[in-house]
Design an enzyme around this catalytic site. Structure first.
Site, PDB file in Angstrom:
ATOM      1  CB  ILE A 144     -26.138 -81.706  56.809  1.00  0.00           C
ATOM      2  CG1 ILE A 144     -25.784 -80.236  56.946  1.00  0.00           C
ATOM      3  CG2 ILE A 144     -25.760 -82.233  55.420  1.00  0.00           C
ATOM      4  CD1 ILE A 144     -24.301 -79.925  56.814  1.00  0.00           C
ATOM      5  N   PRO A 145     -29.144 -83.682  56.316  1.00  0.00           N
ATOM      6  CG  PRO A 145     -30.965 -83.670  54.854  1.00  0.00           C
ATOM      7  CD  PRO A 145     -29.868 -82.801  55.401  1.00  0.00           C
ATOM      8  CB  CYS A 146     -25.799 -87.647  55.982  1.00  0.00           C
ATOM      9  SG  CYS A 146     -25.554 -87.719  57.750  1.00  0.00           S
ATOM     10  CG  HIS A 147     -31.515 -89.059  58.136  1.00  0.00           C
ATOM     11  ND1 HIS A 147     -31.162 -87.775  58.507  1.00  0.00           N
ATOM     12  CD2 HIS A 147     -32.836 -89.017  57.829  1.00  0.00           C
ATOM     13  CE1 HIS A 147     -32.229 -86.998  58.431  1.00  0.00           C
ATOM     14  NE2 HIS A 147     -33.265 -87.728  58.018  1.00  0.00           N
ATOM     15  NE  ARG A 148     -34.434 -85.815  55.031  1.00  0.00           N
ATOM     16  CZ  ARG A 148     -34.623 -84.521  55.211  1.00  0.00           C
ATOM     17  NH1 ARG A 148     -34.159 -83.655  54.329  1.00  0.00           N
ATOM     18  NH2 ARG A 148     -35.293 -84.095  56.265  1.00  0.00           N
TER      19      ARG A 148
END
Length: 144
Positions: free
Chosen positions: A114-118
């Site tokens: 779940i790409p929360c770095h984005r």
């Protein structure tokens, strides 16, 4: 990584250890099962090598309905693109809940998947990241 028989439940940060997992799942009974997490490990390695852009991993995570709405929205951010906390709040029809969105993102148990770095701040700054800002920047650079 941590998994259940239903899917991937946890991905830790770059320098994290079992205490990081225990913060998310304090009652977890840990079993060392490389076979159980092998498919997940392969996909994460492919992502980190720049080969994989989407995950096809079964997930076994739960949160509040708000957290799950945030995580579902974050999961829709395409590889190589970014969003911000304000846009996420608007997308889940909670435009005033920007800080709560940040809190929910901080409780995301599946880093990278779940790409929360984005997710950046409204001004384009990095904001927070459980894995640290250096890891967040590294992942964003990987996707450029």
């Amino acid at each position: 990584m941590g998994a259940t028989s239903n899917g991937l439940a946890f991905v830790g940060s770059q320098d994290g250890d079992v205490t990081e997992l225990k913060q998310f799942y304090p009652e977890a009974v840990l079993v060392d099962s490389k076979a159980q997490v092998n498919d997940y490990r392969v996909q994460l390695e492919e992502y980190l090598q720049g080969v994989r852009k989407e995950f096809t991993i079964k997930q076994d995570i739960t949160g509040t309905s708000f957290q799950e709405a945030v995580w579902q929205q974050v999961a829709q951010i395409p590889y190589g693109q970014v969003s911000n906390y304000t846009k996420i709040a608007q997308a889940i029809n909670r435009p005033q809940a920007i800080r709560a969105v940040g809190t929910a993102i901080g409780k995301n148990p599946l880093l990278m998947v779940i790409p929360c770095h984005r997710v950046l701040t409204k001004t384009g700054k990095l904001g927070g990241y459980r894995g640290g800002l250096q890891m967040k920047q590294t992942l964003l650079n990987l996707e450029k």
